[in-house]
Design an enzyme around this catalytic site. Sequence first.
Site, PDB file in Angstrom:
ATOM      1  N   TYR A  97       0.826  -1.212   0.000  1.00 63.06           N
ATOM      2  CA  TYR A  97       0.000   0.000   0.000  1.00 63.06           C
ATOM      3  C   TYR A  97       0.859   1.261   0.000  1.00 63.06           C
ATOM      4  CZ  TYR A  97      -3.322   3.514   1.622  1.00 63.06           C
ATOM      5  OH  TYR A  97      -4.081   4.659   1.744  1.00 63.06           O
TER       6      TYR A  97
ATOM      7  N   ASP B  22       0.594   7.191  10.303  1.00 63.13           N
ATOM      8  CA  ASP B  22       1.575   6.149  10.627  1.00 63.13           C
ATOM      9  C   ASP B  22       2.958   6.464  10.067  1.00 63.13           C
ATOM     10  OD1 ASP B  22       1.562   4.887   7.782  1.00 63.13           O
ATOM     11  OD2 ASP B  22      -0.539   4.859   8.374  1.00 63.13           O
TER      12      ASP B  22
ATOM     13  N   ASP C 132      -3.757   9.942   2.132  1.00 66.58           N
ATOM     14  CA  ASP C 132      -3.743   8.596   2.721  1.00 66.58           C
ATOM     15  C   ASP C 132      -4.758   8.579   3.862  1.00 66.58           C
ATOM     16  OD1 ASP C 132      -3.183   6.108   3.666  1.00 66.58           O
ATOM     17  OD2 ASP C 132      -1.293   6.656   4.614  1.00 66.58           O
TER      18      ASP C 132
HETATM   19  N1  SAM Z   1      -3.908   2.794   4.735  1.00 68.03           N
HETATM   20  C1  SAM Z   1      -5.011   3.333   5.289  1.00 68.03           C
HETATM   21  C2  SAM Z   1      -6.281   2.566   5.300  1.00 68.03           C
HETATM   22  O1  SAM Z   1      -6.220   1.416   5.634  1.00 68.03           O
HETATM   23  O2  SAM Z   1      -7.334   3.114   5.008  1.00 68.03           O
HETATM   24  C3  SAM Z   1      -4.978   4.703   5.817  1.00 68.03           C
HETATM   25  C4  SAM Z   1      -3.967   4.780   6.913  1.00 68.03           C
HETATM   26  S1  SAM Z   1      -3.698   6.245   7.749  1.00 68.03           S
HETATM   27  C5  SAM Z   1      -3.446   5.591   9.374  1.00 68.03           C
HETATM   28  C6  SAM Z   1      -5.234   7.127   7.815  1.00 68.03           C
HETATM   29  C7  SAM Z   1      -5.112   8.437   8.602  1.00 68.03           C
HETATM   30  O3  SAM Z   1      -6.006   9.414   8.090  1.00 68.03           O
HETATM   31  C8  SAM Z   1      -5.418   8.301  10.091  1.00 68.03           C
HETATM   32  O4  SAM Z   1      -4.250   8.525  10.829  1.00 68.03           O
HETATM   33  C9  SAM Z   1      -6.470   9.363  10.347  1.00 68.03           C
HETATM   34  O5  SAM Z   1      -6.344   9.991  11.603  1.00 68.03           O
HETATM   35  C10 SAM Z   1      -6.243  10.309   9.177  1.00 68.03           C
HETATM   36  N2  SAM Z   1      -7.394  11.169   8.864  1.00 68.03           N
HETATM   37  C11 SAM Z   1      -8.695  10.809   8.859  1.00 68.03           C
HETATM   38  N3  SAM Z   1      -9.465  11.854   8.569  1.00 68.03           N
HETATM   39  C12 SAM Z   1      -8.625  12.917   8.371  1.00 68.03           C
HETATM   40  C13 SAM Z   1      -8.846  14.286   8.048  1.00 68.03           C
HETATM   41  N4  SAM Z   1     -10.062  14.769   7.873  1.00 68.03           N
HETATM   42  N5  SAM Z   1      -7.760  15.079   7.904  1.00 68.03           N
HETATM   43  C14 SAM Z   1      -6.496  14.590   8.080  1.00 68.03           C
HETATM   44  N6  SAM Z   1      -6.249  13.299   8.405  1.00 68.03           N
HETATM   45  C15 SAM Z   1      -7.297  12.478   8.551  1.00 68.03           C
END
Ligand code: SAM
Length: 288
Positions: free
Chosen positions: A70, A95, A164
């Site tokens: 990914y 992450d 992401d």
């Molecule tokens: N590979 C991924 C999956 O399985 O869908 C995504 C991984 S990454 C950990 C996703 C990140 O997006 C999270 O840390 C989350 O807090 C962040 N996130 C969600 N909504 C967001 C927003 N509105 N603005 C910025 N970051 C956001």
Amino acid sequence: MKNMGKIKDGWFSEVCPMWPGIALSVEINKVLYSKKSQFQQIDVYETKNHGRMLVLDGIIQLTLSDEFAYQEMMAHVPLFAHPDPKNIAVIGGGDGGVLREAGRHKGIETIDFCEIDPQVIEISKKYLPEMARGFDDPRIKVHIGDGNAFIREKKEAYDVIIVDSSDPIGPGEVLFKKPFYQGLKHALKENGVVATQGESFFLFKETVAHLAQITKELFLKQAYSCILVPTYPGGNIGICLASLGPELKTPARKIPKELQDQLQYYCPKVHEASFVLPRFAQKIFEDI
Ligand code: SAM
């Protein structure tokens, strides 16, 4: 939000409402962290066979055994679709995995990073150093806040933007809506490329079609790249790509040998092949 992860008899199961009657289960040895942040439930598990696993609101975000698929594709497909990316933004991805991969591109000068939940960053630094080493890059400027609000303030600032994000439920929901994509367009420089977490065409057909519709309306070029990830439900996920000029389906430049040698999934042939979709998935795009 309803937590969709369940633990029973030493197995964590992701129960996906889009996939009724089937669960993706991973055998776990230990719960390393489990707490609710301001935005979401964050869990880190030591799995029996797949390394550590990050779960947000019951949804698997990564396991160390296959995260490379990914992270490499989310970073290198858009970055190689652009002829010369210098200024980029990464939204979400607390992450650090996409940052780690983007950082391999020596020509990049600045990386703006915006994540809504600082706890995800902290937890990754503590429990997932293989991912969080992405933050060590001095070109990165970290912004904590909503990616939608962040991008709305930018105009012609980036060559490439990578989103992401988690799924379109909880804090990630806003990142799947048209106003966000309008913001992405305005934040791109001439010839800019955008790549967003585009979900699986098996499980989230409507979301895939919705993103294709929005990007077709707003951008010059639009395409969907498929990634194989065994520990996501359905074993696959996609990238929704859009550009103000560059071809998306072929790399715009050669991959340096020293970069290729560091990768396990991405290569120019996989870049091109990832856009070749099965018949039923092609139809999603023909029908919009
Ligand atoms: N590979 C991924 C999956 O399985 O869908 C995504 C991984 S990454 C950990 C996703 C990140 O997006 C999270 O840390 C989350 O807090 C962040 N996130 C969600 N909504 C967001 C927003 N509105 N603005 C910025 N970051 C956001």
